[in-house]
Structures are given as structure tokens and as C-alpha cells.
Design a protein around this motif. Structure first.
Motif, mmCIF file in Angstrom:
data_model
loop_
_atom_site.group_PDB
_atom_site.id
_atom_site.type_symbol
_atom_site.label_atom_id
_atom_site.label_comp_id
_atom_site.label_asym_id
_atom_site.label_seq_id
_atom_site.Cartn_x
_atom_site.Cartn_y
_atom_site.Cartn_z
ATOM 1 N N HIS A 182 38.349 30.708 32.737
ATOM 2 C CA HIS A 182 39.272 31.465 33.569
ATOM 3 C C HIS A 182 39.228 32.947 33.191
ATOM 4 N N PRO A 183 39.183 33.841 34.177
ATOM 5 C CA PRO A 183 39.036 35.270 33.888
ATOM 6 C C PRO A 183 40.349 35.912 33.432
ATOM 7 N N ALA A 211 38.757 39.533 36.430
ATOM 8 C CA ALA A 211 39.106 39.103 37.784
ATOM 9 C C ALA A 211 38.955 40.241 38.781
ATOM 10 N N GLY A 242 35.142 41.055 39.133
ATOM 11 C CA GLY A 242 34.416 39.990 39.825
ATOM 12 C C GLY A 242 34.756 39.930 41.298
ATOM 13 N N PHE A 243 36.021 40.108 41.622
ATOM 14 C CA PHE A 243 36.449 40.105 43.019
ATOM 15 C C PHE A 243 35.808 41.265 43.782
ATOM 16 N N HIS A 263 32.409 33.639 43.455
ATOM 17 C CA HIS A 263 32.950 33.257 42.164
ATOM 18 C C HIS A 263 34.426 33.622 42.035
ATOM 19 N N TYR A 264 34.869 34.646 42.734
ATOM 20 C CA TYR A 264 36.247 35.137 42.621
ATOM 21 C C TYR A 264 36.870 35.225 44.017
#
Length: 207
Positions: free
Chosen positions: A101-102, A107, A110-111, A127-128
């Protein structure tokens, strides 16, 4: 302040049990379907339902339309117009897969990276799906074994050849991990840490 009856939603995964959650919720005993998790929250994939004077409403819908009423100013100021947690009741009958979990920085990055790649919100290659961190807290209601965290990079970089051998099983396991570690290190040193981190933890526990 108003209080609303809240109804969660079940998640049926292969590792789930058949008894604990159905008994907790007084479901019919003849239902033999596996129930791994019971979610209470506003996750858009499985939102809980609240009972209002106007009928049932998904919780994420209610929050989106009346955030101040359902969240309050303090929560909105810190987390925005979203419920910042998801409560899950788990019935684990078989081992779960390894999860990563990021944190907040990972997060967001990655988003943004998935967005820049042009991936749709529900694209399987994504992935996000949101920019939010996924910290977890676990409260065990019965005896439960949990493998958590990773060894420090400095310990992993030493390599596994210096481990003490305690029997044929541990020796075989260590030899296999040595091979993986060596191949990853040759291809990409940083990968050796990511790939072997969990394996090293597992082998250390078996010795």
C-alpha cells in the motif's frame, strides 16, 4: 445531529470463510458462499447504504451532496469531501496475497503518472486509481498471524549467503533465494531489494 442505520456490503473472495461474518450479521445458515470481508464506508466500488427519511442512499452519494452534514468542517478541512477511512471486517480462512500500500507521496506520484499515461480510471493497467495513501490498522478479534514490514535495505544488501543454516529445508530455501537475489542484483541492483525483501523476511521466520 442525525444518526442513520448503516448497511455494509460483503466481498466474496476465495480466501474468505463461511461462518464468522454470516453469524455476525445473522444471515441464513444454509448460505455456503464464502464471505471474506464486510465493508462499512463510502468506497465507490462497494458503498455502504444509509437509511434516510427519503429512502436508502449510498453513503458516497450522500456525502457528495451534503458533505458538511455527513463529515463536518474538521474532516473536510483535513481530507476534503471524502470519508477518509474504510472499515473492513475480515474472515480469513486461507493466506492472503502479499499487498503493498502506498504512502501519501507514492500515491500522489503514482496517480499523476497513470494520468499522464492516459489510462482511464478503471483501466486494468492502472496501478493508482486515486491519489490517496492506504495506511492500514488491524485489530484482531481472534488469534491471527500477520507478516508486516520489510527489512532495512542495508541488511538486504549484505546478501543472504551469510545466513546460518538450520536443517535441509532452510538450506534449500536460502539457496533458492540466493539465486533470485543474484539474478536480480546483476540485472538491476535496486530490483534485488524490492524482489527479495519479502522473501528474506519469510525465510528468516522459517529458520
Amino acid at each position: 445531529m442525525s444518526v442513520y442505520p448503516l448497511h455494509g456490503l460483503a466481498q466474496h473472495y476465495a480466501w474468505g470463510g463461511r461462518r464468522f461474518i454470516p453469524r455476525l450479521l445473522n444471515w441464513p445458515a444454509e448460505d455456503a458462499e464464502r464471505v471474506a470481508e464486510w465493508w462499512l464506508g463510502a468506497h465507490e466500488d462497494a458503498p455502504s447504504v444509509i437509511m434516510t427519511a427519503h429512502g436508502p442512499q449510498p453513503l458516497h452519494y450522500a456525502i457528495a451532496h451534503q458533505p458538511e452534514r455527513f463529515l463536518g468542517s474538521a474532516v473536510r478541512g483535513r481530507h476534503g469531501d471524502r470519508l477518509p477511512f474504510l472499515l473492513k471486517v475480515l474472515d480469513v480462512e486461507a493466506p492472503l496475497s502479499i499487498q503493498a500500500h502506498p504512502d501519501a507521496e507514492q500515491a500522489r506520484a503514482g496517480f499523476a503518472r497513470d494520468n499522464a499515461a492516459g489510462l482511464a480510471a478503471h483501466d486494468r493497467r492502472r496501478h493508482y486509481r486515486d491519489p490517496f495513501p492506504k495506511p492500514e490498522m488491524m485489530v484482531a478479534l481472534s488469534p491471527f498471524w500477520l507478516l508486516h514490514g520489510m527489512r532495512a535495505d542495508a541488511e538486504i544488501d549484505i546478501g543472504p549467503r551469510g545466513w546460518p543454516m538450520r536443517g535441509a529445508r532452510t538450506a534449500a530455501c536460502s539457496a533458492a533465494i540466493c539465486s533470485i537475489w543474484w539474478l536480480c542484483a546483476r540485472a538491476r541492483p535496486s530490483s534485488s531489494r524490492r524482489v527479495c525483501r519479502t522473501l528474506i523476511c519469510m525465510d528468516a521466520m522459517s529458520s
